[in-house]
Design a protein around this motif. Structure first.
Motif, mmCIF file in Angstrom:
data_model
loop_
_atom_site.group_PDB
_atom_site.id
_atom_site.type_symbol
_atom_site.label_atom_id
_atom_site.label_comp_id
_atom_site.label_asym_id
_atom_site.label_seq_id
_atom_site.Cartn_x
_atom_site.Cartn_y
_atom_site.Cartn_z
ATOM 1 N N ASN A 1 23.753 44.898 52.152
ATOM 2 C CA ASN A 1 24.381 43.730 53.824
ATOM 3 C C ASN A 1 23.207 45.279 54.185
ATOM 4 O O ASN A 1 22.978 46.111 54.359
ATOM 5 C CB ASN A 1 25.651 43.918 54.194
ATOM 6 C CG ASN A 1 26.282 45.017 54.164
ATOM 7 O OD1 ASN A 1 26.439 45.223 55.293
ATOM 8 N ND2 ASN A 1 26.694 45.479 53.316
ATOM 9 N N SER A 2 23.435 44.248 55.820
ATOM 10 C CA SER A 2 22.673 45.060 57.214
ATOM 11 C C SER A 2 24.109 44.555 57.988
ATOM 12 O O SER A 2 24.358 43.839 58.131
ATOM 13 C CB SER A 2 21.537 43.858 57.356
ATOM 14 O OG SER A 2 20.598 44.983 58.278
ATOM 15 N N GLY A 3 23.846 45.331 59.599
ATOM 16 C CA GLY A 3 24.525 44.824 61.240
ATOM 17 C C GLY A 3 23.143 45.180 61.717
ATOM 18 O O GLY A 3 22.361 45.964 62.027
ATOM 19 N N VAL A 4 23.986 44.181 63.137
ATOM 20 C CA VAL A 4 23.304 44.884 64.558
ATOM 21 C C VAL A 4 24.958 45.272 65.643
ATOM 22 O O VAL A 4 25.342 45.033 65.245
ATOM 23 C CB VAL A 4 23.288 43.785 65.114
ATOM 24 C CG1 VAL A 4 22.905 43.830 66.471
ATOM 25 C CG2 VAL A 4 21.847 42.625 64.240
ATOM 26 N N CYS B 1 27.362 43.774 64.116
ATOM 27 C CA CYS B 1 27.576 42.241 63.929
ATOM 28 C C CYS B 1 27.240 42.551 61.974
ATOM 29 O O CYS B 1 25.994 42.381 62.020
ATOM 30 C CB CYS B 1 26.775 41.651 64.505
ATOM 31 S SG CYS B 1 26.920 39.172 64.109
ATOM 32 N N ASP B 2 27.784 42.504 61.345
ATOM 33 C CA ASP B 2 27.853 41.952 59.602
ATOM 34 C C ASP B 2 26.054 40.519 59.958
ATOM 35 O O ASP B 2 26.565 39.811 60.127
ATOM 36 C CB ASP B 2 28.347 42.129 58.902
ATOM 37 C CG ASP B 2 29.173 43.426 58.684
ATOM 38 O OD1 ASP B 2 28.302 44.353 57.993
ATOM 39 O OD2 ASP B 2 29.994 43.726 57.729
ATOM 40 N N ILE B 3 25.220 41.839 59.122
ATOM 41 C CA ILE B 3 24.498 40.109 58.364
ATOM 42 C C ILE B 3 24.797 40.914 56.814
ATOM 43 O O ILE B 3 24.294 41.988 56.087
ATOM 44 C CB ILE B 3 23.267 40.921 58.769
ATOM 45 C CG1 ILE B 3 23.320 41.492 60.725
ATOM 46 C CG2 ILE B 3 22.163 39.783 58.302
ATOM 47 C CD1 ILE B 3 23.385 39.461 61.347
ATOM 48 N N GLN C 1 20.425 48.472 61.089
ATOM 49 C CA GLN C 1 21.568 49.246 59.718
ATOM 50 C C GLN C 1 20.643 48.840 58.937
ATOM 51 O O GLN C 1 19.899 47.810 58.735
ATOM 52 C CB GLN C 1 23.137 48.737 59.853
ATOM 53 C CG GLN C 1 24.198 49.627 58.883
ATOM 54 C CD GLN C 1 24.680 48.814 58.098
ATOM 55 O OE1 GLN C 1 25.117 47.587 58.003
ATOM 56 N NE2 GLN C 1 25.974 49.876 58.043
ATOM 57 N N ILE C 2 20.674 49.682 58.080
ATOM 58 C CA ILE C 2 20.048 49.831 57.006
ATOM 59 C C ILE C 2 20.851 50.512 56.015
ATOM 60 O O ILE C 2 21.926 51.680 55.933
ATOM 61 C CB ILE C 2 18.256 50.322 56.632
ATOM 62 C CG1 ILE C 2 18.256 49.329 55.052
ATOM 63 C CG2 ILE C 2 18.642 51.827 57.145
ATOM 64 C CD1 ILE C 2 16.751 50.106 55.368
ATOM 65 N N HIS C 3 21.590 49.724 55.079
ATOM 66 C CA HIS C 3 22.800 50.080 54.058
ATOM 67 C C HIS C 3 22.907 51.450 53.022
ATOM 68 O O HIS C 3 21.709 50.425 52.406
ATOM 69 C CB HIS C 3 23.652 49.214 53.965
ATOM 70 C CG HIS C 3 24.864 49.163 54.059
ATOM 71 N ND1 HIS C 3 25.794 49.996 52.784
ATOM 72 C CD2 HIS C 3 26.014 48.710 54.811
ATOM 73 C CE1 HIS C 3 27.228 50.254 53.157
ATOM 74 N NE2 HIS C 3 27.082 49.260 54.016
ATOM 75 N N GLN C 4 23.164 52.222 52.753
ATOM 76 C CA GLN C 4 23.371 52.991 51.566
ATOM 77 C C GLN C 4 23.978 51.792 50.857
ATOM 78 O O GLN C 4 24.369 51.043 50.671
ATOM 79 C CB GLN C 4 24.216 54.322 51.876
ATOM 80 C CG GLN C 4 25.720 54.130 51.965
ATOM 81 C CD GLN C 4 26.554 54.961 52.641
ATOM 82 O OE1 GLN C 4 27.365 55.465 52.511
ATOM 83 N NE2 GLN C 4 26.396 56.290 51.519
#
Length: 256
Positions: free
Chosen positions: A98-101, A121-123, A214-217
């Motif tokens: 997932n990503s996010g703003v 805000c989760d993507i 966001q870029i998620h680990q």
């Protein structure tokens, strides 16, 4: 009158009051005042790890691979300064993790470079998580897709209304919208409201801060952003806490 009937009336009264207030808080509609934060050519105005972020065919791309695992979540940070009250619109899609703003957020250099914490805000590929509010490096899960939440002054999170789950395919292009005015926040996906928050926890909430992507680990992922538009709104006073916003029958939001 039985307790069930009283509870129903209180819920209806709450919905009516919020309905009266939201036009004053105001979604901007399609009027003028939005400015682009991405020029469609390069990452001018943004700061992030060049190994993770690039522009491909007019689209911002953030990507990780199995060979390049991250030690922590990293972010592409807008360098235009902190935002206060605003409406933000982004066209996004993602695959893998997932990503996010992030918004009204702050950097955490003590953790590492390009690390941000705050409202997100989760993507997300899971429908009930897509568009939810998660506070990165803070209070964690605030509420999921389909929730209207009140955080009281002590920091207790209350689910006060079920909005209904809005199901979308996060791998397809969707428009995510964020409205922040005073201590009220709202998320929308493709014009449909997916989350609302009144945040009365003065010692933990944020009324201004940074915007970031966001870029998620973890597992490999790819997030793409084709458009980012920001409209600055007149600053609103934070609404004082009123216990009637938490009706009888409201439930605590469980910890993640």
């Amino acid at each position: 009158m039985n307790h069930s009937r009283v509870s129903t009336l209180k819920f209806n009264a709450l919905r009516f009051c919020l309905g009266l207030m939201l036009p004053l808080l105001g979604w901007a509609g399609d009027s003028d005042g939005f400015r682009p934060l991405f020029n469609g050519v390069d990452l001018k105005g943004w700061d992030g790890n060049p190994k993770l972020w690039s522009v491909v065919d007019g689209v911002i791309v953030g990507q990780t691979t199995a060979a390049g695992k991250l030690a922590y979540n990293e972010f592409l940070i807008w360098t235009g300064g902190p935002v206060t009250d605003f409406e933000l619109r982004l066209k996004m899609r993602q695959t893998g993790n997932n990503s996010g703003v992030q918004y009204r957020s702050r950097e955490h250099p003590e953790v590492g470079r390009w690390v941000v914490g705050g409202y997100q805000c989760d993507i997300h590929p899971i429908p009930q998580n897509n568009g939810q509010l998660y506070e990165e490096r803070g209070r964690k899960l605030i509420g999921r897709n389909g929730h209207s939440v009140v955080i009281d002054p002590r920091g207790e999170k209350w689910l006060v209304e079920e909005l209904g789950l809005v199901t979308t395919n996060a791998t397809a292009w969707n428009e995510y919208s964020i409205l922040a005015r005073g201590n009220y926040i709202e998320h929308r996906i493709n014009g449909r409201t997916v989350f609302k928050l009144w945040d009365f926890q003065a010692d933990a909430r944020a009324l201004l801060g940074l915007l970031a992507l966001q870029i998620h680990q973890g597992p490999p992922m790819r997030v793409e952003v084709s458009e980012i538009l920001l409209k600055t709104l007149p600053r609103a006073e934070s609404k004082p806490f009123d216990g009637s916003l938490i009706p009888k029958g409201a439930t605590r939001v469980p910890m993640p």
